[in-house]
Scaffold this active site. Structure first.
Site, short mmCIF file in Angstrom:
data_model
loop_
_atom_site.label_atom_id
_atom_site.label_comp_id
_atom_site.label_asym_id
_atom_site.label_seq_id
_atom_site.Cartn_x
_atom_site.Cartn_y
_atom_site.Cartn_z
N ARG A 234 1.00 -1.19 0.08
CA ARG A 234 -0.06 -0.10 0.09
C ARG A 234 0.99 1.19 -0.02
O ARG A 234 1.75 1.41 0.80
CB ARG A 234 -0.93 0.08 1.36
N GLU A 263 -4.14 7.76 -4.94
CA GLU A 263 -4.49 7.00 -6.07
C GLU A 263 -5.98 7.35 -6.65
O GLU A 263 -6.70 7.49 -6.14
CB GLU A 263 -4.46 5.56 -5.92
N HIS A 282 -1.59 0.21 -9.39
CA HIS A 282 -2.18 -0.49 -8.42
C HIS A 282 -2.72 -1.90 -9.35
O HIS A 282 -3.86 -1.96 -9.04
CB HIS A 282 -3.14 0.08 -7.52
#
Length: 333
Positions: A234, A263, A282
């Protein structure tokens, strides 16, 4: 009895959908803005029995607005987008799908590591821009030490891959006993000891209050000069300002990042302009195989609970915090 399942995304892989359809479930998908507000609106207006949570936030307000909600399953393992405390206060178990995307995330980790070590993204960009820039300062990974922060299923696979490359591997994970590690891996009792050995540092921990900004300026300063950082965990596990500074002044050779603190990453982020940074959006677990496994696992989680009140200790993140009466009529694995 027909169950209503909310999937906080616009799609769900066919493997999961087939199982839900087989059980006669009514499935609701996001169709508007696809944000937390839409999730809350649906839960406030529909009699939803279960949520399969993707990346959109599942807030306390959304959870509290739906009196019929009985179970939540993450489509994956990271639950930082779910208000687990709000679920727990209502006796709602929060499931995860451990291992479903481990192979894909581990392969992405290796890909980012190699790309960062050899500046692949930068040279690709140079050729596309019409320049023949033949960099000759790439790093050979054989003989270098990989430091793993976190030794779960992804970390174990990354260790296996890197041992095959001829790297040394060291690991730190306070939640894993040393004797469970491979004999080929150096097991370290504290993070500082790991950092001082890590020519490549790879992060494989969930985002919690104790891991937020776990890797900050002090920790980056303990890495060997010219180290590489890889993050497929993360973004918030790393202090991004400190990372940018270390990359800018050359203390770090490069970074490979599948996750960032914000993000989508901000348009003005310095990371986007750095030639020694490899960025992906991601998608470490976003292969067909991983998406199918996560969808199927999440569907099994919610159906198992709705039909049989099954609670699996290894899949329910708030198992120990649920109210005692929740366990009364459940099948505990």
């Amino acid at each position: 009895m027909q169950h209503t399942i909310l999937v906080t995304a616009r799609t769900l892989d066919a493997a999961g959908m087939a199982l839900l359809e087989q059980e006669g479930c009514r499935t609701i998908f996001l169709s508007g803005a696809g944000d937390a507000a839409e999730v809350e609106a649906i839960l406030g207006n529909e009699k939803v029995d279960a949520v399969i949570s993707r990346t959109v936030d599942l807030s306390a307000g959304a959870i509290q607005s739906c009196a019929s909600l009985k179970v939540v399953s993450k489509h994956g393992v990271g639950v930082s987008n779910i208000d687990v405390q709000a679920c727990t206060s209502r006796g709602i178990p929060v499931f995860v799908t451990p291992g479903a995307n481990a192979q894909s995330v581990a392969e992405m980790t290796l890909g980012l590591m190699l790309a960062a070590a050899r500046s692949l993204a930068h040279m690709d960009g140079e050729i596309r821009a019409g320049r023949w820039t033949r960099l000759q300062n790439g790093l050979e990974l054989k003989g270098r030490t990989l430091g793993l922060v976190g030794f779960g299923q992804v970390g174990r696979l990354v260790a296996k891959f890197c041992l095959a490359l001829g790297m040394r591997v060291a690991a730190y994970d306070p939640h894993v006993k040393e004797d469970s590690a491979s004999g080929e891996i150096e097991w370290l009792a504290d993070l500082d000891s790991l950092l001082s050995r890590s020519d490549v540092l790879s992060l494989h921990v969930p985002l919690t209050s104790s891991t937020r900004s776990l890797i900050a300026a002090e920790q980056l300063g303990k890495l060997p000069s010219g180290a590489i950082l890889v993050n497929t965990a993360r973004g918030e596990v790393v202090d991004e300002d400190a990372l940018i500074a270390a990359l800018a002044d050359g203390r770090l050779y490069a970074a490979g990042l599948d996750t960032t603190a914000e993000e989508p990453i901000a348009a003005d982020s310095p990371l986007r302009r750095m030639s020694n940074v490899v960025l992906t959006p991601h998608v470490g677990g976003s292969t067909h195989a991983a998406l199918a496994a996560m969808a199927l696992g999440a569907a099994r989680n919610v159906l198992g609970y709705l039909k049989h009140q099954t609670l699996d200790r290894d899949r329910v993140v708030n198992f120990n915090q649920l109210q005692p009466e929740v366990h009364g009529g459940t099948h505990v694995l």
